[in-house]
Scaffold this motif. Structure first.
Motif, PDB file in Angstrom:
ATOM      1  N   HIS A  83       0.864  -1.192   0.000  1.00  0.00           N
ATOM      2  CA  HIS A  83       0.000   0.000   0.000  1.00  0.00           C
ATOM      3  C   HIS A  83       0.897   1.237   0.000  1.00  0.00           C
ATOM      4  CE1 HIS A  83      -3.566  -2.391   1.620  1.00  0.00           C
ATOM      5  NE2 HIS A  83      -2.559  -3.180   1.945  1.00  0.00           N
ATOM      6  N   LEU A  97      -5.066  -6.040  13.465  1.00  0.00           N
ATOM      7  CA  LEU A  97      -5.588  -5.529  12.192  1.00  0.00           C
ATOM      8  C   LEU A  97      -6.693  -4.460  12.280  1.00  0.00           C
ATOM      9  CD1 LEU A  97      -5.726  -5.533   9.109  1.00  0.00           C
ATOM     10  CD2 LEU A  97      -7.289  -7.473   9.269  1.00  0.00           C
ATOM     11  N   TRP A 100      -5.784  -1.327  14.100  1.00  0.00           N
ATOM     12  CA  TRP A 100      -4.713  -0.651  13.360  1.00  0.00           C
ATOM     13  C   TRP A 100      -5.287   0.088  12.142  1.00  0.00           C
ATOM     14  CZ3 TRP A 100      -2.958  -1.680   8.340  1.00  0.00           C
ATOM     15  CH2 TRP A 100      -1.735  -1.101   7.988  1.00  0.00           C
ATOM     16  N   THR A 105      -4.498   3.639   9.567  1.00  0.00           N
ATOM     17  CA  THR A 105      -4.628   3.566   8.106  1.00  0.00           C
ATOM     18  C   THR A 105      -5.715   4.489   7.579  1.00  0.00           C
ATOM     19  OG1 THR A 105      -4.109   1.262   8.431  1.00  0.00           O
ATOM     20  CG2 THR A 105      -4.782   1.892   6.240  1.00  0.00           C
ATOM     21  N   ARG A 208     -11.157  -3.487  -1.084  1.00  0.00           N
ATOM     22  CA  ARG A 208     -10.158  -3.586  -0.004  1.00  0.00           C
ATOM     23  C   ARG A 208     -10.183  -4.956   0.683  1.00  0.00           C
ATOM     24  NH1 ARG A 208      -8.108   0.965   2.767  1.00  0.00           N
ATOM     25  NH2 ARG A 208      -6.221   0.080   3.618  1.00  0.00           N
ATOM     26  N   HIS A 236      -7.786  -8.591   0.242  1.00  0.00           N
ATOM     27  CA  HIS A 236      -7.224  -9.276   1.412  1.00  0.00           C
ATOM     28  C   HIS A 236      -8.091 -10.479   1.761  1.00  0.00           C
ATOM     29  CE1 HIS A 236      -5.644  -5.148   1.775  1.00  0.00           C
ATOM     30  NE2 HIS A 236      -4.612  -5.688   2.411  1.00  0.00           N
ATOM     31  N   GLU A 239      -6.735 -12.848   7.123  1.00  0.00           N
ATOM     32  CA  GLU A 239      -5.490 -12.368   7.722  1.00  0.00           C
ATOM     33  C   GLU A 239      -5.533 -12.540   9.239  1.00  0.00           C
ATOM     34  OE1 GLU A 239      -4.964  -8.283   6.720  1.00  0.00           O
ATOM     35  OE2 GLU A 239      -3.072  -8.044   7.815  1.00  0.00           O
ATOM     36  N   HIS A 275      -2.293 -12.311   2.239  1.00  0.00           N
ATOM     37  CA  HIS A 275      -2.258 -13.048   3.520  1.00  0.00           C
ATOM     38  C   HIS A 275      -2.700 -14.499   3.422  1.00  0.00           C
ATOM     39  CE1 HIS A 275      -1.137  -9.228   5.109  1.00  0.00           C
ATOM     40  NE2 HIS A 275      -2.235  -8.682   4.610  1.00  0.00           N
ATOM     41  N   SER A 300       4.492  -8.173   7.861  1.00  0.00           N
ATOM     42  CA  SER A 300       3.187  -7.670   8.287  1.00  0.00           C
ATOM     43  C   SER A 300       2.518  -8.664   9.231  1.00  0.00           C
ATOM     44  CB  SER A 300       2.312  -7.435   7.050  1.00  0.00           C
ATOM     45  OG  SER A 300       0.975  -7.259   7.409  1.00  0.00           O
ATOM     46  N   LEU A 304       1.501  -7.399  12.962  1.00  0.00           N
ATOM     47  CA  LEU A 304       0.107  -7.318  13.438  1.00  0.00           C
ATOM     48  C   LEU A 304      -0.318  -8.572  14.201  1.00  0.00           C
ATOM     49  CD1 LEU A 304      -1.781  -5.650  10.406  1.00  0.00           C
ATOM     50  CD2 LEU A 304      -0.995  -4.565  12.514  1.00  0.00           C
ATOM     51  N   ALA A 334       1.595  -2.137   7.130  1.00  0.00           N
ATOM     52  CA  ALA A 334       1.657  -3.099   8.230  1.00  0.00           C
ATOM     53  C   ALA A 334       2.983  -3.831   8.147  1.00  0.00           C
ATOM     54  CB  ALA A 334       0.487  -4.073   8.159  1.00  0.00           C
TER      55      ALA A 334
HETATM   56  N1  GUN Z   1      -7.087  -5.628   5.400  1.00  0.00           N
HETATM   57  C1  GUN Z   1      -7.848  -4.655   4.857  1.00  0.00           C
HETATM   58  N2  GUN Z   1      -7.116  -3.550   4.624  1.00  0.00           N
HETATM   59  C2  GUN Z   1      -5.875  -3.824   5.013  1.00  0.00           C
HETATM   60  C3  GUN Z   1      -4.659  -3.064   5.010  1.00  0.00           C
HETATM   61  O1  GUN Z   1      -4.596  -1.916   4.594  1.00  0.00           O
HETATM   62  N3  GUN Z   1      -3.563  -3.708   5.502  1.00  0.00           N
HETATM   63  C4  GUN Z   1      -3.601  -4.987   5.946  1.00  0.00           C
HETATM   64  N4  GUN Z   1      -2.483  -5.552   6.403  1.00  0.00           N
HETATM   65  N5  GUN Z   1      -4.724  -5.704   5.963  1.00  0.00           N
HETATM   66  C5  GUN Z   1      -5.847  -5.143   5.495  1.00  0.00           C
END
Ligand code: GUN
Ligand code: ZN
Length: 453
Positions: A83, A97, A100, A105, A208, A236, A239, A275, A300, A304, A334
């Motif tokens: 990003h 996550l 954060w 973010t 996203r 994503h 994660e 992820h 990352s 996280l 991250a």
């Molecule tokens: N999941 C949704 N948005 C993000 C992001 O900006 N970074 C990370 N690591 N996970 C996400």
């Protein structure tokens, strides 16, 4: 050395290493090609010959030869998930996550409605990529079309092969960062028309992740992807445990997290999932069978506290199961570094926790040819061979006094690579070539002005 020469016919000479096959499938020795004294001939940004200097020297025909006798020439690194607007929040303390995202973010990304601001950050980001030896990346911009214009403008000025797209979010985010299903579709389509397949740029449709898109937006993203073959789809997946539970609540009718994306037509060749840590066997199988790719983001995942990526299941599964396309990625902000060397070192540690030993050639493969394969770009980038674009990294193998000392106790190329991925960082980037042109030279780098605090 003639490092500044520019012309159609270029050549690099020196020790070089590339992959001719997949080390997870054929073993490291079979997959790797190491030339202790290689010659790489380049015509108009494309490699025309690669081999031993003594056997290729007769083909030199007015080429400007740059000699790196004490370094290692590699394909440029490929970062499959990052990003750029989060460069300014790298190393933000203390949360997992969801917290954060909300605390750091979603605050930082609001600034990217402004083209000039976004362009200035894109320039910093791309310079840092070059300095880290990264020549291609798959990049998230923000929800603002201006953030995409800014990024592609800066990437185009450097002639870098880059994939990027506007983030789609129509719920569960601050109003300043949300679009709508139809508005996001229209904006993305205009950006595709403006940038996709222009020079070395490709567009990625970028919902996203499932929690920030309504079913209507995911459906629109699927329709848009279908309408524009050759574009990418990045998002994503699985994660963080809380995130997965949230997706379960938002999409109770879907079998699992990946099924949400599959349902809306968002899996398949040229889809890239960041992820993919906590997958069920059904999800693994769908990843493999659909030709979707995973971007593994070790720094990352550690930062996280997200979890441990399953290298064995992804890349060397038991008989009967199919492997999945995987590329390494930094996931900055991250992620804690833009260096794909540091990322390889951290991937090794994540693999260790899962009792999987990730050899240096395998780690390097995931940052070069394997990443290119994940992006369906292996016919253009990720290896040194005739016909490939000449995006090349020259690595100084003795970039710090400690590494210099350690190298005196190395035995063979695998050992050398492992020491580099464990100890080295962007200080080891001696030079970077983009389509045959020198784009970064460590010796030429100006000292940056001190930041104001
Ligand atoms: N999941 C949704 N948005 C993000 C992001 O900006 N970074 C990370 N690591 N996970 C996400
Ligand atoms: Zn990410």
């Amino acid at each position: 050395m003639n490092a500044n020469q520019i012309g159609a016919l270029q050549a690099l000479r020196g020790p070089a290493l590339t992959f001719v096959d997949n080390p997870f499938q054929v073993g490291d020795d079979q997959a790797l090609r190491y030339e202790p004294d290689a010659l790489i001939l380049i015509d108009n940004g494309v490699i025309t010959a690669f081999g031993d200097y003594s056997s290729l020297r007769a083909q030199l025909n007015g080429h400007a030869v740059t000699h790196y006798p004490n370094s290692l020439i590699l394909p440029g690194f490929i970062d499959t998930h990052v990003h750029y607007p989060q460069t300014e929040i790298m190393g933000a303390y203390g949360e997992q996550l969801i917290e954060w995202l909300n605390r750091y973010t979603f605050v930082a990304e609001q600034r990217f409605s402004d083209f000039d601001y976004a362009y200035s950050v894109a320039q910093v980001f791309l310079q840092q990529c070059l300095q880290a030896g990264t020549t291609t990346a798959s990049v998230y911009c923000t929800v603002h079309p201006a953030s995409v214009d800014a990024f592609f403008t800066a990437a185009s000025e450097l002639n870098m092969r880059m994939i990027a797209g506007k983030v789609l979010m129509d719920r569960n985010a601050p109003p300043a960062l949300t679009d709508t299903a139809s508005g996001g579709y229209d904006d993305s389509e205009q950006l595709i028309q403006k940038w996709h397949a222009k020079e070395r740029l490709s567009y990625a449709i970028t919902p996203r992740f499932a929690p920030t898109s309504t079913p209507a937006q995911l459906e629109a993203a699927g329709a848009l992807w279908k309408a524009h073959p050759g574009t990418y789809l990045q998002t994503h997946l699985s994660e963080n445990r809380k995130e997965i539970q949230w997706v379960r609540e938002l999409f109770p009718e879907r079998r699992d997290y990946l099924d949400v994306y599959a349902h809306y037509g968002l899996t398949g060749p040229r889809s890239i999932f960041g992820h993919a840590i906590h997958l069920s066997e059904a999800e693994w199988q769908h990843m493999a069978e659909s030709g979707s790719a995973i971007a593994h983001c070790p720094t990352s995942n550690g930062f996280l506290g997200s979890g441990l990526f399953d290298f064995r299941r992804a890349l060397q599964p038991d008989q009967g199961a199919s492997p999945v396309r995987v590329g390494l990625a930094t996931d900055v902000g991250a992620g804690t570094t833009l260096s794909m060397l540091r990322t390889q070192g951290e991937a090794y540690k994540i693999a260790q926790f899962g009792n999987y030993s990730l050899s240096a050639p395998k780690a390097l493969y995931l940052a070069t040819k394997g990443a290119a394969q994940a992006l369906y770009l292996e016919d253009r980038i990720g290896s040194i061979a005739p016909g490939m674009e000449a995006d090349l990294l020259v690595l100084d193998l003795k970039s710090t006094p400690l590494i210099n000392f350690r190298m005196q106790h190395c035995n063979g190329i695998d050992d050398v690579l492992f020491v580099q991925m464990t100890l080295a960082d962007d200080r080891a980037t001696e030079a970077v070539y983009i389509a045959g042109e020198l784009a970064y030279s460590r010796d030429r780098v100006a000292t940056p002005a001190p930041a104001t605090i």
